[in-house]
Design a protein around this motif. Structure first.
Motif, short mmCIF file in Angstrom:
data_model
loop_
_atom_site.label_atom_id
_atom_site.label_comp_id
_atom_site.label_asym_id
_atom_site.label_seq_id
_atom_site.Cartn_x
_atom_site.Cartn_y
_atom_site.Cartn_z
N MET A 78 0.82 -1.21 0.00
CA MET A 78 0.00 0.00 0.00
C MET A 78 0.86 1.26 0.00
O MET A 78 0.50 2.27 -0.61
CB MET A 78 -0.94 -0.02 1.20
CG MET A 78 -1.93 -1.19 1.14
SD MET A 78 -2.97 -1.38 2.60
CE MET A 78 -4.17 -0.11 2.33
N ASP A 82 0.69 3.98 -2.97
CA ASP A 82 0.38 5.38 -2.74
C ASP A 82 1.45 6.30 -3.32
O ASP A 82 1.15 7.40 -3.80
CB ASP A 82 0.22 5.65 -1.24
CG ASP A 82 -1.04 5.02 -0.68
OD1 ASP A 82 -1.97 4.79 -1.47
OD2 ASP A 82 -1.09 4.77 0.54
N LYS A 106 -9.01 -6.41 -0.21
CA LYS A 106 -8.92 -4.98 0.12
C LYS A 106 -7.62 -4.39 -0.38
O LYS A 106 -7.59 -3.26 -0.91
CB LYS A 106 -9.03 -4.81 1.64
CG LYS A 106 -8.93 -3.37 2.10
CD LYS A 106 -9.04 -3.28 3.61
CE LYS A 106 -8.88 -1.84 4.08
NZ LYS A 106 -8.95 -1.73 5.56
N VAL A 107 -6.50 -5.14 -0.24
CA VAL A 107 -5.20 -4.65 -0.72
C VAL A 107 -5.20 -4.58 -2.25
O VAL A 107 -4.68 -3.61 -2.84
CB VAL A 107 -4.07 -5.56 -0.21
CG1 VAL A 107 -2.72 -5.11 -0.77
CG2 VAL A 107 -4.03 -5.54 1.32
N HIS A 110 -6.94 -1.53 -3.40
CA HIS A 110 -6.08 -0.37 -3.19
C HIS A 110 -5.08 -0.22 -4.34
O HIS A 110 -4.83 0.89 -4.84
CB HIS A 110 -5.34 -0.52 -1.85
CG HIS A 110 -4.68 0.74 -1.38
ND1 HIS A 110 -5.29 1.65 -0.55
CD2 HIS A 110 -3.46 1.26 -1.66
CE1 HIS A 110 -4.49 2.66 -0.33
NE2 HIS A 110 -3.35 2.45 -0.97
N LYS A 113 -6.80 0.97 -7.62
CA LYS A 113 -7.03 2.41 -7.63
C LYS A 113 -5.74 3.17 -7.93
O LYS A 113 -5.75 4.18 -8.64
CB LYS A 113 -7.62 2.86 -6.30
CG LYS A 113 -9.04 2.37 -6.05
CD LYS A 113 -9.55 2.82 -4.69
CE LYS A 113 -10.97 2.34 -4.45
NZ LYS A 113 -11.47 2.73 -3.09
N SER A 145 -14.08 -2.50 -9.06
CA SER A 145 -12.94 -1.59 -8.95
C SER A 145 -12.18 -1.50 -10.26
O SER A 145 -11.85 -0.39 -10.73
CB SER A 145 -12.01 -2.07 -7.83
OG SER A 145 -10.89 -1.22 -7.71
#
Length: 644
Positions: A78, A82, A106-107, A110, A113, A145
């Motif tokens: 993550m 980012d 969930k990862v 992330h 995105k 997603s």
């Protein structure tokens, strides 16, 4: 667990070199991921998570207390996502795959995105297809997603193929999935297919579904269907918001139906939905397109009164409308008002006002405004430079305009086709054909591909200068480049042919124009050139036949047309005629075709030349112009103006 793998040379993540195979409906082999660039910037993530150090793994065995758990890997993934450090992210993924680590959905979402924000949608698709290799089951959440990433990047066709592929694998779509697919279909113009999907949805449509469909219908100019859908939406208990209303208002404004658009705004207030800046900007733009500038300015005042702050779009729209209506002085005042209210006009607003001042012949104020713009810290761009060059050329100052072009290039701005065509036109109008040709060569040398406008300016200038041979060469060059001639180019070549005595060649080009689209449709200038050429060769009967053809095509004659025929009737016929009967007959023909504007124009010309129409013609004209309802409406308007 031993850490021997940490000191071996890390391998490239195989996901990006050996992608899994998709079904025939969606192939990931269509995109080469190796060509995608990664951002290795050394910065912190958006949420403040620091970017992990590259030697984190190697420190563990030395410290003794460091343990590589899944949560550590998740933090690394993550963090790299980012900070858009995709090279290290892929290295971690490679490590986790070899160690058979588990990654949660969930990862993955992330990371999807992050790939979307970095404009790498295909990497998101590849990663989605390999989720199983990380012991993670694909669900509709990860599916949505990736689907959203594709749509956000404008990959609508790919999104539909991806949808078919994933649904074929057994993942059931939910309401969000259908909303995304309907959005993709609407963006592609597949409105009927979107409506079919909407009707077949196993879920109740929500506000987003209705708003997306209404927007798609309005963009396809299917306003009535959009209004019907709005009524259906409310009957189903789903109430519209500003986005829904704005889509409908925008569609009505594009159609020019400002009355219904205004009523829709009133409906917004009744429903407790407050218009926002987009609503007001849309209405103001529609009013400016209709030429209702006073109402646009009043709406601006109402916008401020409703505590909705106008922005650059608001002011820019009204300024452009004022300039187009020839009210440049009002545009300058609004520009000052804009600055007083704390809004710095951008370069495009300045360019619009500068262009209007030049068109009014007020070059001094235009240059002064240019200087004020620069003094206030605005850096002129290609658009503003081009406006200044075009304005100087319109004022007969092409040499000064060429100096501005040199200054523009010295500041690193690249001139476009509009810039060069304006400069060529300026030198042609100044009678400097040689300099205009130098600008053409300069344009080609600088790698600017000429468009239809550039060729039209070149052909018009050459033919006007009597260089028909060079004009024909430019014509062939234009056709060879795949550029379609416009009405100016056609008219220029026809003028050159007629001046050289090749009227039949001009008539052949006219027939060619009539077979093409509206962009090349002949206008009264084109016909006047041919009328003059035919009458010059004493072919008056053919000119009259061509006039009949022009009237049949819906093109009205003007003063030049009348002068050409009047001169020929007086000089070429024996005995000469004054043209009264000719113009009288022309009025009758236009009247029979219900061309009121054309009738009034010819009658006005007859009166100016002291050639009164016949009594029967006067009677026809009066009957056409003085319909009872029109006369009564005019009288009522006069009374309102007099007594308010």
């Amino acid at each position: 667990m031993p850490f021997r793998f940490l000191i071996r040379k890390r391998q490239r993540w195989k996901l990006f070199t050996n992608p899994c195979k998709f079904s025939s409906s969606f192939s990931i082999h269509n995109v080469s991921v190796n060509n995608l660039e990664n951002d290795h910037s050394n910065q912190e993530s958006k949420n403040g998570r620091p970017r992990p150090a590259k030697g984190t793994f190697k420190l563990g065995p030395k410290l003794g207390s460091y343990k590589q758990g899944d949560s550590t890997f998740y933090s690394l993934l993550m963090g790299y996502a980012d900070s858009k450090d995709f090279t290290n992210l892929e290295n971690v993924l490679d490590t986790m795959k070899r160690e058979r680590r588990v990654i949660t959905e969930k990862v993955f979402i992330h990371i999807f995105k992050a790939y979307g924000n970095a404009h790498f949608p295909n990497k998101a698709v590849y990663l989605f297809d390999t989720m199983g290799e990380f012991q993670c089951r694909q669900t509709v959440r990860s599916f949505n997603s990736v689907l959203n990433v594709l749509i956000q990047e404008g990959r609508f066709d790919q999104a539909l193929s991806f949808y078919s592929y994933v649904v074929g694998k057994g993942i059931s779509p939910n309401g969000l999935t259908f909303n995304l697919i309907i959005k993709a279909m609407c963006r592609m113009g597949l409105i009927d297919r979107a409506i079919e999907t909407f009707r077949d949805m196993p879920y109740a449509p929500d506000l987003y579904t209705y708003s997306t469909l209404i927007d798609g219908l309005c963009k396809e100019n299917r306003i009535e269907e959009a209004v019907t859908l709005l009524d259906e939406m409310q009957s189903e208990g789903c109430f519209p918001n500003e986005v829904t209303y704005n889509a409908l208002i925008s569609g009505l404004c594009r159609k020019g139906d400002m009355t219904r658009a205004s009523k829709l705004v009133e409906n917004m207030f009744l429903k407790g939905c407050t218009p926002n800046a987009v609503t007001y900007n849309t209405l103001i733009h529609g009013l400016c397109l209709k030429g209702k500038l006073e109402k646009a300015v009043c709406l601006l005042d109402r916008m401020v009164a409703d505590k909705c702050v106008p922005n650059h779009v608001t002011y820019g729209t009204i300024v452009n409308g004022l300039v187009e209506k020839g009210k440049v002085a009002d545009a300058v005042l609004l520009l000052g008002s804009m600055e007083e209210r704390g809004h710095r006009p951008n370069e495009y607003v300045y360019s619009s006002v500068i262009s209007g001042l030049f068109k009014e012949g007020n070059s001094e104020d235009a240059v002064r405004l240019w200087q004020q713009m620069v003094e206030k810290g605005f850096k002129p761009n290609t658009v503003v430079y081009s406006v200044l060059i075009d304005g100087l050329c319109r004022q007969g100052k092409p040499d000064e305009a060429e100096d501005i072009l040199s200054e523009m290039e010295n500041h690193g701005f690249v001139a476009n086709a509009f810039t060069y065509s304006s400069l060529m036109r300026g030198f042609f109008y100044a009678g400097n054909c040689g300099k205009a040709l130098q600008i053409w060569k300069r344009m080609e040398h600088n790698g600017c591909n000429p468009n239809e406008i550039c060729f039209s300016v070149l052909i018009h200038g050459l033919c006007k200068d009597g260089k028909l041979k060079e004009g024909l060469m430019a014509w062939k060059h234009m056709l060879g480049r795949g550029c379609k001639p416009d009405v100016v180019a056609y008219s220029s070549i026809i003028h050159g042919l007629c001046e050289a005595g090749f009227v039949d060649g001009g008539l052949r080009l006219l027939n060619e124009m009539l077979c093409l689209d509206s962009k090349s449709e002949p206008d009264v200038i084109t016909y006047n050139i041919l009328f003059h050429g035919l009458c010059k060769q004493n072919k008056i009967s053919r000119a009259v036949a061509l006039l009949d053809s022009m009237l049949a095509k819906g093109c009205d004659p003007d003063l030049v047309t009348c002068n050409i025929f009047l001169k020929s009737l007086a000089e070429k016929l024996d005995p000469p005629q004054d043209g009264r009967e000719f113009l009288d007959e022309l009025v009758v023909r236009l009247s029979k075709r219900r061309r009121v504007l054309g009738v009034t124009k010819i009658v006005e010309i007859m009166l100016l030349k002291f050639l009164s129409p016949k009594a029967s013609t006067w009677e026809r004209v009066v009957q056409d112009l003085c319909k009872h309802k029109k006369v009564q409406a005019a009288i009522d308007r006069c009374w309102r103006d007099l007594f308010g």
